[in-house]
Write a protein that holds these residues in place. Structure first.
Motif, PDB file in Angstrom:
ATOM      1  N   ALA A   1     -59.121 231.931 -27.122  1.00  0.00           N
ATOM      2  CA  ALA A   1     -61.231 232.268 -28.212  1.00  0.00           C
ATOM      3  C   ALA A   1     -61.070 233.695 -28.939  1.00  0.00           C
ATOM      4  O   ALA A   1     -60.105 234.384 -27.559  1.00  0.00           O
ATOM      5  CB  ALA A   1     -61.973 231.437 -27.490  1.00  0.00           C
ATOM      6  N   VAL A   2     -61.115 233.735 -29.642  1.00  0.00           N
ATOM      7  CA  VAL A   2     -60.997 235.321 -29.647  1.00  0.00           C
ATOM      8  C   VAL A   2     -62.134 235.834 -30.379  1.00  0.00           C
ATOM      9  O   VAL A   2     -63.043 235.206 -31.193  1.00  0.00           O
ATOM     10  CB  VAL A   2     -60.121 235.926 -30.594  1.00  0.00           C
ATOM     11  N   ILE A   3     -62.798 237.056 -30.631  1.00  0.00           N
ATOM     12  CA  ILE A   3     -63.912 237.911 -30.398  1.00  0.00           C
ATOM     13  C   ILE A   3     -63.933 239.181 -30.739  1.00  0.00           C
ATOM     14  O   ILE A   3     -62.744 240.286 -30.083  1.00  0.00           O
ATOM     15  CB  ILE A   3     -65.080 237.847 -29.958  1.00  0.00           C
ATOM     16  N   THR A   4     -64.504 239.845 -32.057  1.00  0.00           N
ATOM     17  CA  THR A   4     -63.887 240.904 -32.735  1.00  0.00           C
ATOM     18  C   THR A   4     -65.555 241.793 -32.076  1.00  0.00           C
ATOM     19  O   THR A   4     -66.824 241.178 -32.264  1.00  0.00           O
ATOM     20  CB  THR A   4     -64.165 240.991 -34.196  1.00  0.00           C
ATOM     21  N   ARG A   5     -65.285 242.723 -31.396  1.00  0.00           N
ATOM     22  CA  ARG A   5     -65.997 243.800 -30.368  1.00  0.00           C
ATOM     23  C   ARG A   5     -67.058 244.529 -31.931  1.00  0.00           C
ATOM     24  O   ARG A   5     -68.396 244.853 -30.836  1.00  0.00           O
ATOM     25  CB  ARG A   5     -64.965 244.571 -29.821  1.00  0.00           C
ATOM     26  N   ILE A   6     -66.913 244.662 -32.517  1.00  0.00           N
ATOM     27  CA  ILE A   6     -68.012 245.236 -33.152  1.00  0.00           C
ATOM     28  C   ILE A   6     -68.737 244.462 -33.909  1.00  0.00           C
ATOM     29  O   ILE A   6     -70.285 244.636 -33.970  1.00  0.00           O
ATOM     30  CB  ILE A   6     -67.961 246.570 -34.289  1.00  0.00           C
ATOM     31  N   ASP A   7     -68.280 242.938 -34.409  1.00  0.00           N
ATOM     32  CA  ASP A   7     -69.530 242.354 -34.751  1.00  0.00           C
ATOM     33  C   ASP A   7     -69.910 240.863 -34.790  1.00  0.00           C
ATOM     34  O   ASP A   7     -70.558 240.318 -34.788  1.00  0.00           O
ATOM     35  CB  ASP A   7     -68.922 242.030 -36.601  1.00  0.00           C
ATOM     36  N   GLY A   8     -68.895 240.845 -33.606  1.00  0.00           N
ATOM     37  CA  GLY A   8     -69.065 239.908 -32.947  1.00  0.00           C
ATOM     38  C   GLY A   8     -68.499 238.295 -33.167  1.00  0.00           C
ATOM     39  O   GLY A   8     -69.119 237.151 -32.601  1.00  0.00           O
ATOM     40  N   GLY A   9     -67.412 238.533 -34.567  1.00  0.00           N
ATOM     41  CA  GLY A   9     -67.309 237.131 -34.883  1.00  0.00           C
ATOM     42  C   GLY A   9     -66.199 236.816 -33.856  1.00  0.00           C
ATOM     43  O   GLY A   9     -65.886 237.368 -33.213  1.00  0.00           O
ATOM     44  N   THR A  10     -66.091 235.453 -34.229  1.00  0.00           N
ATOM     45  CA  THR A  10     -65.468 235.064 -33.239  1.00  0.00           C
ATOM     46  C   THR A  10     -64.232 233.568 -33.875  1.00  0.00           C
ATOM     47  O   THR A  10     -65.062 233.214 -35.161  1.00  0.00           O
ATOM     48  CB  THR A  10     -66.381 233.705 -32.091  1.00  0.00           C
ATOM     49  N   GLN A  11     -64.088 232.999 -32.635  1.00  0.00           N
ATOM     50  CA  GLN A  11     -62.525 232.212 -33.818  1.00  0.00           C
ATOM     51  C   GLN A  11     -62.311 231.538 -32.444  1.00  0.00           C
ATOM     52  O   GLN A  11     -61.575 231.688 -31.795  1.00  0.00           O
ATOM     53  CB  GLN A  11     -61.366 233.344 -34.087  1.00  0.00           C
ATOM     54  N   TYR A  12     -61.656 229.759 -32.782  1.00  0.00           N
ATOM     55  CA  TYR A  12     -61.468 228.703 -31.500  1.00  0.00           C
ATOM     56  C   TYR A  12     -60.308 228.286 -31.866  1.00  0.00           C
ATOM     57  O   TYR A  12     -60.581 227.568 -32.811  1.00  0.00           O
ATOM     58  CB  TYR A  12     -63.003 228.498 -31.107  1.00  0.00           C
ATOM     59  N   ALA A  13     -59.512 227.805 -30.795  1.00  0.00           N
ATOM     60  CA  ALA A  13     -58.760 226.950 -31.357  1.00  0.00           C
ATOM     61  C   ALA A  13     -59.733 225.718 -30.913  1.00  0.00           C
ATOM     62  O   ALA A  13     -60.582 225.117 -30.489  1.00  0.00           O
ATOM     63  CB  ALA A  13     -58.037 226.597 -30.135  1.00  0.00           C
ATOM     64  N   ASP A  14     -58.818 225.006 -31.977  1.00  0.00           N
ATOM     65  CA  ASP A  14     -59.447 223.201 -32.165  1.00  0.00           C
ATOM     66  C   ASP A  14     -59.740 222.264 -31.217  1.00  0.00           C
ATOM     67  O   ASP A  14     -61.101 221.719 -31.136  1.00  0.00           O
ATOM     68  CB  ASP A  14     -59.191 222.438 -33.424  1.00  0.00           C
ATOM     69  N   SER A  15     -59.205 222.680 -30.332  1.00  0.00           N
ATOM     70  CA  SER A  15     -58.910 221.890 -29.075  1.00  0.00           C
ATOM     71  C   SER A  15     -60.288 222.327 -28.006  1.00  0.00           C
ATOM     72  O   SER A  15     -60.784 221.254 -27.119  1.00  0.00           O
ATOM     73  CB  SER A  15     -58.025 221.843 -27.647  1.00  0.00           C
ATOM     74  N   VAL A  16     -61.134 223.993 -28.431  1.00  0.00           N
ATOM     75  CA  VAL A  16     -62.084 224.113 -27.488  1.00  0.00           C
ATOM     76  C   VAL A  16     -63.517 223.502 -28.293  1.00  0.00           C
ATOM     77  O   VAL A  16     -64.065 224.752 -27.665  1.00  0.00           O
ATOM     78  CB  VAL A  16     -61.839 225.112 -26.575  1.00  0.00           C
ATOM     79  N   LYS A  17     -63.546 223.738 -29.360  1.00  0.00           N
ATOM     80  CA  LYS A  17     -64.460 224.452 -30.603  1.00  0.00           C
ATOM     81  C   LYS A  17     -65.745 223.271 -29.715  1.00  0.00           C
ATOM     82  O   LYS A  17     -65.556 222.055 -29.055  1.00  0.00           O
ATOM     83  CB  LYS A  17     -64.487 223.934 -32.213  1.00  0.00           C
TER      84      LYS A  17
END
Length: 128
Positions: A48-64
């Motif tokens: 999982a990743v997150i961008t600090r300013i806007d809080g946008g996230t992205q997840y691996a399919d296996s953990v969504k």
């Protein structure tokens, strides 16, 4: 920049764990933070990743739907809430930070970022 992790450990399948990471000495303020994991004999993979300013996230399919990444942008800390853990989630988990990124490419390849990725020391998560 030194990334200091906490959390992890053994847990039963179906249980939950929290991982936390703090970036010490990050005077430039990394804009992308995330979690990656690795098992022996396999490549490190993005969780999982997150961008600090806007809080946008992205997840691996296996953990969504099971894992949640969050951040406190004023303190340069971020966390990973892991729910409904499965034995296949067993791995060494590493927190990571980089000055800038596009979330999806960085999740797939930590080399795809604006600058070198900084890594934590790793914390073991074992699900049985």
């Amino acid at each position: 920049v030194q990334l200091v992790e906490s959390g992890g450990g053994p847990v039963q399948a179906g249980g939950s764990l929290n991982l936390s990471c703090t970036a010490e000495g990050d005077q430039f303020g990394s804009r992308c933070m995330g979690w990656f994991r690795q098992v022996p004999g396999k490549e490190r993979e993005g969780v999982a990743v997150i961008t600090r300013i806007d809080g946008g996230t992205q997840y691996a399919d296996s953990v969504k739907g099971r894992f949640i990444i969050s951040r406190d942008k004023s303190k340069m800390t971020w966390s990973l809430r892991m729910n409904s853990l499965k034995p296949e989630d067993t791995a060494m988990y590493y927190c990571a930070a980089v000055i800038g990124c596009s979330r999806q490419p960085w999740l797939r390849d930590p080399g795809q970022a604006q600058g070198p990725t900084n890594w934590g020391q790793g914390t073991q998560v074992t699900v049985s």
